[in-house]
Design a protein around this motif. Structure first.
Motif, PDB file in Angstrom:
ATOM      1  N   LEU A 131       4.309 -40.454  30.497  1.00 39.16           N
ATOM      2  CA  LEU A 131       5.419 -39.859  31.258  1.00 39.16           C
ATOM      3  C   LEU A 131       5.788 -38.500  30.673  1.00 39.16           C
ATOM      4  O   LEU A 131       5.938 -37.513  31.400  1.00 39.16           O
ATOM      5  CB  LEU A 131       6.632 -40.800  31.209  1.00 39.16           C
ATOM      6  N   PHE A 132       5.909 -38.450  29.342  1.00 36.35           N
ATOM      7  CA  PHE A 132       6.335 -37.218  28.683  1.00 36.35           C
ATOM      8  C   PHE A 132       5.245 -36.149  28.705  1.00 36.35           C
ATOM      9  O   PHE A 132       5.529 -34.981  28.916  1.00 36.35           O
ATOM     10  CB  PHE A 132       6.751 -37.504  27.227  1.00 36.35           C
ATOM     11  N   SER A 133       4.000 -36.567  28.433  1.00 37.18           N
ATOM     12  CA  SER A 133       2.965 -35.548  28.277  1.00 37.18           C
ATOM     13  C   SER A 133       2.435 -35.061  29.621  1.00 37.18           C
ATOM     14  O   SER A 133       1.950 -33.945  29.713  1.00 37.18           O
ATOM     15  CB  SER A 133       1.833 -36.052  27.383  1.00 37.18           C
ATOM     16  N   ALA A 134       2.538 -35.879  30.669  1.00 37.62           N
ATOM     17  CA  ALA A 134       2.005 -35.435  31.961  1.00 37.62           C
ATOM     18  C   ALA A 134       3.097 -35.193  33.000  1.00 37.62           C
ATOM     19  O   ALA A 134       3.212 -34.101  33.545  1.00 37.62           O
ATOM     20  CB  ALA A 134       1.004 -36.470  32.480  1.00 37.62           C
ATOM     21  N   GLU A 135       3.918 -36.190  33.259  1.00 33.11           N
ATOM     22  CA  GLU A 135       4.844 -36.091  34.393  1.00 33.11           C
ATOM     23  C   GLU A 135       5.994 -35.100  34.167  1.00 33.11           C
ATOM     24  O   GLU A 135       6.381 -34.378  35.079  1.00 33.11           O
ATOM     25  CB  GLU A 135       5.399 -37.468  34.755  1.00 33.11           C
ATOM     26  N   LEU A 136       6.557 -35.084  32.958  1.00 31.74           N
ATOM     27  CA  LEU A 136       7.712 -34.203  32.726  1.00 31.74           C
ATOM     28  C   LEU A 136       7.364 -32.728  32.912  1.00 31.74           C
ATOM     29  O   LEU A 136       8.209 -31.923  33.293  1.00 31.74           O
ATOM     30  CB  LEU A 136       8.325 -34.438  31.341  1.00 31.74           C
ATOM     31  N   GLN A 137       6.081 -32.412  32.647  1.00 37.22           N
ATOM     32  CA  GLN A 137       5.617 -31.028  32.863  1.00 37.22           C
ATOM     33  C   GLN A 137       5.856 -30.603  34.307  1.00 37.22           C
ATOM     34  O   GLN A 137       6.166 -29.460  34.581  1.00 37.22           O
ATOM     35  CB  GLN A 137       4.109 -30.930  32.596  1.00 37.22           C
TER      36      GLN A 137
END
Ligand SMILES: *Cc1c(COP(=O)(O)O)cnc(C)c1O
Length: 382
Positions: free
Chosen positions: A112-118
């Protein structure tokens, strides 16, 4: 009335004298009003419910019940742990902001943090949270949030939440803690200064492996924002699932008490067992216990696949926190999204097994693992 009309307008019997001992399930997508004026009373704040995506008595109960135990002003429930994490993060961060997260995050949160939040324009740095200098060095002008877990997965590192809260307040940023593994039975991060606490209620809060749910708790100001994110992203929890979450929550202390005691006994027994290379079990997580997860590393000469076939009644399950003792293989489940090098740098090896200890009799649990090791060793010799 003609049949088609009668079919949907049969009278619903509602009597104040029918007082249910348990909370009824408001299995409804919306709420009715006597007239337009009555409907206005929702918008003026006199009535709480309009449309279930925006709020429902059962989801509010799950939020409130968890907030009570966490010692928070308010809680908001959502459809999963991940959606609760997203709602909590978006209560603080927006496009252009920066977050610092621990590098040994739960795999799903890492994705979630490394892909989606971007995609939301939120930048994330992953750091070793055991190193205060690393955290401070990662703080930038646009940093708004520090994120970690009270007990990490699968190596069961107990986070120094007081220490993190100190850094966060000195830098003027918020602190958010995933308290899924510890539960408020063991650790209450708000008491140590965390602003937001989040749970995968799919795990210990639900406790019965029959619901996917999440909860986020904190101050009224922050949780109103998180609740609005849940409503607008459409990640609300269904009434039935929320009801199951509350049903589970009510036995949290009983389950944790037994499961933590069983886990402590199992960890001790496994430490003495030939064929077990190492045992990870927290030492001083809380005065009430050290959690119900035990992680082990099999010796290199023990075949991990044959071990998984030798466990008898202990099931292989890619998650944790059920009533029944189960095992999982972190390298292939929770840490699957991580590149191998990164996974191994975190200490998650190919011989590692995570045990979620259940409520059974500890003698049976210990015997199941002793037998599994014995059978696996015999397989090798044969
Ligand atoms: C399972 C889990 C999550 C994700 O929760 P879901 O309910 O699967 O969305 C987040 N954090 C931790 C520590 C978990 O164990």
């Amino acid at each position: 009335m003609y049949f088609h009309t009668k079919n949907v307008h049969f009278p619903a019997k509602e009597q104040a004298s029918e007082v249910s001992k348990t909370k009824p399930i408001y299995q409804t997508s919306a709420f009715t009003f006597t007239d337009f004026e009555d409907m206005e009373s929702y918008f003026s704040g006199d009535k709480s419910y309009l449309y279930t995506r925006m709020g429902n008595p059962n989801s509010d109960d799950l939020g409130r019940g968890t907030a009570e135990l966490e010692g928070a002003d308010m809680g908001a429930a959502s459809a999963s742990g991940l959606s609760a994490i997203l709602a909590g993060v978006l209560a603080v961060a927006e496009n252009g902001d920066h977050i610092i997260a621990t590098e040994d995050l739960y795999g799903g949160t890492w994705s979630l943090f490394s892909a989606e939040l971007q995609r939301f324009g939120i930048e994330v740095s992953f750091v070793n949270m055991e190193n205060r200098e690393d955290i401070e060095a990662a703080v930038k002008d646009n940093t708004v949030l520090l994120y970690s877990e009270s007990i990490t997965n699968p190596l069961l590192r107990v986070e120094d939440i007081d220490g993190l809260a100190q850094i966060a307040s000195s830098k003027g940023i918020k602190l958010m803690i995933d308290n899924t593994f510890a539960t408020p039975y063991l650790i209450r991060p708000h008491e140590s200064g965390a602003d937001i606490v989040v749970h995968s209620a799919t795990k210990y809060i639900g406790g019965h492996s029959d619901v996917t749910a999440g909860v986020v708790t904190g101050s009224r100001e922050l949780i109103e924002k998180a609740r609005a994110r849940v409503a607008m992203l459409g990640s609300n929890i269904g009434p039935m699932d929320a009801w199951l979450g509350v049903r589970g929550l009510k036995t949290l202390s009983l389950r944790m008490e037994r499961q933590c005691r069983n886990a402590a006994s199992l960890a001790k027994a496994l430490e003495r067992l030939e064929g077990i290379e190492s045992v990870y079990y927290p030492k001083a997580a809380s005065p009430d216990g050290n959690g119900a997860i035990v992680t082990i590393e099999l010796a290199d000469h023990l075949d991990i696949m044959s071990f998984s076939k030798s466990l008898g009644w202990v099931k292989v399950v890619p998650t944790l926190a059920g009533l029944e003792t189960s095992v999982t293989y972190p390298a292939a489940t929770s840490h699957r999204p991580l590149p191998r090098e990164q996974r191994e740098a975190l200490g998650v090896t190919d011989q590692m097994i995570r045990i979620s200890v259940g409520i059974e009799d500890e003698r049976d649990i210990i015997e199941a693992f002793e037998q599994a090791v014995k059978r696996t060793l015999t397989n090798i010799k044969a």
